[in-house]
Design an enzyme around this catalytic site. Structure first.
Site, short mmCIF file in Angstrom:
data_model
loop_
_atom_site.label_atom_id
_atom_site.label_comp_id
_atom_site.label_asym_id
_atom_site.label_seq_id
_atom_site.Cartn_x
_atom_site.Cartn_y
_atom_site.Cartn_z
N CYS A 125 4.74 20.37 24.93
CA CYS A 125 5.82 20.71 24.33
C CYS A 125 6.88 19.36 24.51
O CYS A 125 7.74 19.21 23.69
CB CYS A 125 6.89 21.96 24.70
SG CYS A 125 5.81 23.33 24.51
N HIS B 79 14.18 20.67 22.83
CA HIS B 79 12.97 21.55 22.44
C HIS B 79 13.47 22.68 22.20
O HIS B 79 14.06 23.44 22.93
CB HIS B 79 12.02 21.27 23.59
CG HIS B 79 10.70 22.21 23.54
ND1 HIS B 79 9.77 22.40 22.23
CD2 HIS B 79 10.16 23.29 24.31
CE1 HIS B 79 9.14 23.23 22.46
NE2 HIS B 79 9.11 23.74 23.80
N ASN C 93 8.79 28.49 19.10
CA ASN C 93 8.47 27.69 19.62
C ASN C 93 7.48 26.89 18.97
O ASN C 93 6.21 27.55 19.00
CB ASN C 93 8.32 27.75 21.11
CG ASN C 93 7.72 26.70 22.18
OD1 ASN C 93 7.69 25.64 21.35
ND2 ASN C 93 7.88 26.88 23.46
O1 UT7 Z 1 7.89 25.18 26.04
C1 UT7 Z 1 8.03 25.86 27.01
C2 UT7 Z 1 7.40 27.30 26.49
N1 UT7 Z 1 7.89 28.33 27.44
C3 UT7 Z 1 9.23 28.71 27.31
O2 UT7 Z 1 10.31 28.11 27.26
C4 UT7 Z 1 9.44 30.17 27.92
C5 UT7 Z 1 10.40 30.20 28.93
N2 UT7 Z 1 10.89 31.62 29.57
C6 UT7 Z 1 11.29 32.80 28.59
O3 UT7 Z 1 11.66 32.33 27.58
C7 UT7 Z 1 11.60 33.89 29.05
O4 UT7 Z 1 11.41 33.98 30.37
C8 UT7 Z 1 10.94 35.13 28.55
C9 UT7 Z 1 11.31 35.11 27.13
C10 UT7 Z 1 9.33 34.79 28.35
C11 UT7 Z 1 11.01 36.30 29.07
O5 UT7 Z 1 12.35 36.56 29.17
P1 UT7 Z 1 12.99 37.17 30.55
O6 UT7 Z 1 14.24 37.67 30.45
O7 UT7 Z 1 12.28 36.29 31.71
O8 UT7 Z 1 12.04 38.68 30.75
P2 UT7 Z 1 10.98 38.94 31.78
O9 UT7 Z 1 9.84 38.00 31.80
O10 UT7 Z 1 11.65 39.41 33.25
O11 UT7 Z 1 10.78 40.35 31.24
C12 UT7 Z 1 11.73 41.54 31.18
C13 UT7 Z 1 10.87 42.88 30.92
C14 UT7 Z 1 9.56 43.14 31.51
O12 UT7 Z 1 9.42 44.39 31.75
P3 UT7 Z 1 9.68 45.02 32.94
O13 UT7 Z 1 8.66 44.64 34.00
O14 UT7 Z 1 11.06 44.69 33.47
O15 UT7 Z 1 9.56 46.45 32.70
C15 UT7 Z 1 8.67 42.67 30.48
O16 UT7 Z 1 7.23 43.18 30.66
O17 UT7 Z 1 10.79 42.58 29.36
C16 UT7 Z 1 9.41 42.93 29.15
N3 UT7 Z 1 8.74 41.85 27.97
C17 UT7 Z 1 8.72 42.50 26.75
N4 UT7 Z 1 9.41 43.67 26.18
C18 UT7 Z 1 9.43 43.71 24.86
C19 UT7 Z 1 8.25 41.13 28.09
N5 UT7 Z 1 7.87 40.56 26.72
C20 UT7 Z 1 8.31 41.47 26.01
C21 UT7 Z 1 8.35 41.56 24.59
N6 UT7 Z 1 8.78 42.76 24.09
N7 UT7 Z 1 7.62 40.88 23.80
#
Ligand code: UT7
Length: 321
Positions: free
Chosen positions: A115, A248, A278
């Site tokens: 990225c 980004h 992204n």
């Molecule tokens: O170029 C660099 C590329 N990557 C990035 O920039 C990504 C950086 N990270 C992020 O953007 C965030 O960490 C995410 C958007 C990926 C995740 O957000 P978060 O607030 O850190 O959520 P989390 O991973 O802590 O997940 C919270 C909950 C989980 O459920 P439990 O375990 O609390 O029951 C996940 O399983 O949300 C769940 N979850 C979803 N729910 C609905 C994860 N993905 C999804 C989804 N829809 N698509």
């Protein structure tokens, strides 16, 4: 300072026709439009057609950038393509793009910095320009991430999209690019990767994107602030001198945190993540092209471009429009 600068004289971008909304995704995996919008700011993304590869997207973006620059492709002295989703193992996508543009002879190579790819490629092009040997350089970010996603993994597949952006640089005695800073730390390779490869005619390892979202998030917020300050300092400028920030486009929360740390209002930040998601190496040039064409970026403005991604890699380019 060499007295030789790179100036962007043309920008272009291309998004595949097919749009995939959050609602479309919610029909096949357990997710919701609300969750995706709240956690990422993404509403929809574009997805390449079966027949479209990174070089096809790059071709459209490059044609538009050349058109704005007002030069024929034959005038290019160098082509650099940033991509993590190349057409094939080799030749490089830059060579394939060169052939599709119907030109030859100038060097063409790919940059693989995920990225941060476009920022890496632009900083690389600037060094070539400052050597004095080149007059026109095409720099492209082009990606088809839809090909490397696990469409059953809701933690990653909702985050990415396909697209391409391009710029044409011209040698100038006036800035132009004021400062560039690049970084990498391979010890964090495991938090964002596609750990597959081709071996003996077979795929070895898992050729799909995997990510520790939380770790990537924290890393991104930290380094996007640091590298912006470092690049400003290299140019002898202050935070308040930035007219437009183009970080980004990974997640609106990362973008908002970065803007806050830099003391910038979101009105001065270019945001496309809502419509593009992204697009990795394509995200910065796609956003740049949008803001140039809609007239937000104007002559004399200071623009800070920032990349961060797998590797881990990160970097920034500060330029005067
Ligand atoms: O170029 C660099 C590329 N990557 C990035 O920039 C990504 C950086 N990270 C992020 O953007 C965030 O960490 C995410 C958007 C990926 C995740 O957000 P978060 O607030 O850190 O959520 P989390 O991973 O802590 O997940 C919270 C909950 C989980 O459920 P439990 O375990 O609390 O029951 C996940 O399983 O949300 C769940 N979850 C979803 N729910 C609905 C994860 N993905 C999804 C989804 N829809 N698509």
């Amino acid at each position: 300072m060499t007295g030789i600068y790179s100036r962007i004289i043309g920008t272009g971008s291309y998004l595949p026709e097919k749009v995939l909304t959050n609602k479309d995704l919610a029909a096949s995996i357990e997710t919701s439009d609300e969750w995706i919008r709240q956690r990422t700011g993404i509403r929809e993304r574009h997805v390449a057609a079966e027949h479209e590869s990174a070089s096809d997207l790059a071709l459209q973006a490059s044609r538009r950038a050349l058109e704005m620059a007002g030069i024929p492709a034959e005038k290019l002295d160098l082509i650099i393509v940033a991509t993590t989703t190349p057409d094939m193992v080799f030749p490089g996508t830059a060579c394939i793009l060169q052939a599709k543009l119907g030109i030859k002879d100038m060097p063409a190579f790919d940059v693989q910095a995920v990225c941060s790819g476009f920022v890496y490629a632009l900083a690389t092009a600037d060094q070539f320009m400052r050597s004095g040997q080149y007059e026109h350089i095409l720099v492209v970010g082009a990606e088809v991430y839809s090909r490397i996603l696990d469409w059953e993994d809701r933690g990653t597949c909702v985050l990415f999209g396909d697209g391409a952006g391009a710029v044409v640089l011209k040698r100038s005695s006036e800035p132009g690019i004021l400062a560039t800073r690049l970084h990498a730390d391979g010890s964090h390779a495991g938090i964002l990767s596609v750990p597959g490869s081709v071996s003996g005619g077979k795929i070895r390892g898992r050729p799909l994107l995997q990510m520790e979202g939380g770790a990537v998030f924290k890393f991104a917020v930290k380094v996007l602030e640091e590298v912006a300050l470092e690049t400003l300092s290299a140019a002898g400028l202050q935070k308040t001198d930035i007219d437009w920030l183009i970080p980004h486009q990974a997640n609106i929360r990362i973008i908002q945190s970065t803007a806050k740390k830099l003391g910038m209002s979101m009105e001065r930040v270019i945001v496309t993540v809502d419509r593009h998601a992204n697009t990795s190496a394509a995200s910065v040039p796609l956003a740049l092209d949008e803001a140039v064409r809609d007239g937000r970026i104007r002559p004399g403005h200071h623009v800070m471009l920032e990349g961060v991604g797998g590797g881990f890699t990160w970097g920034a380019v500060l330029l005067k429009w």
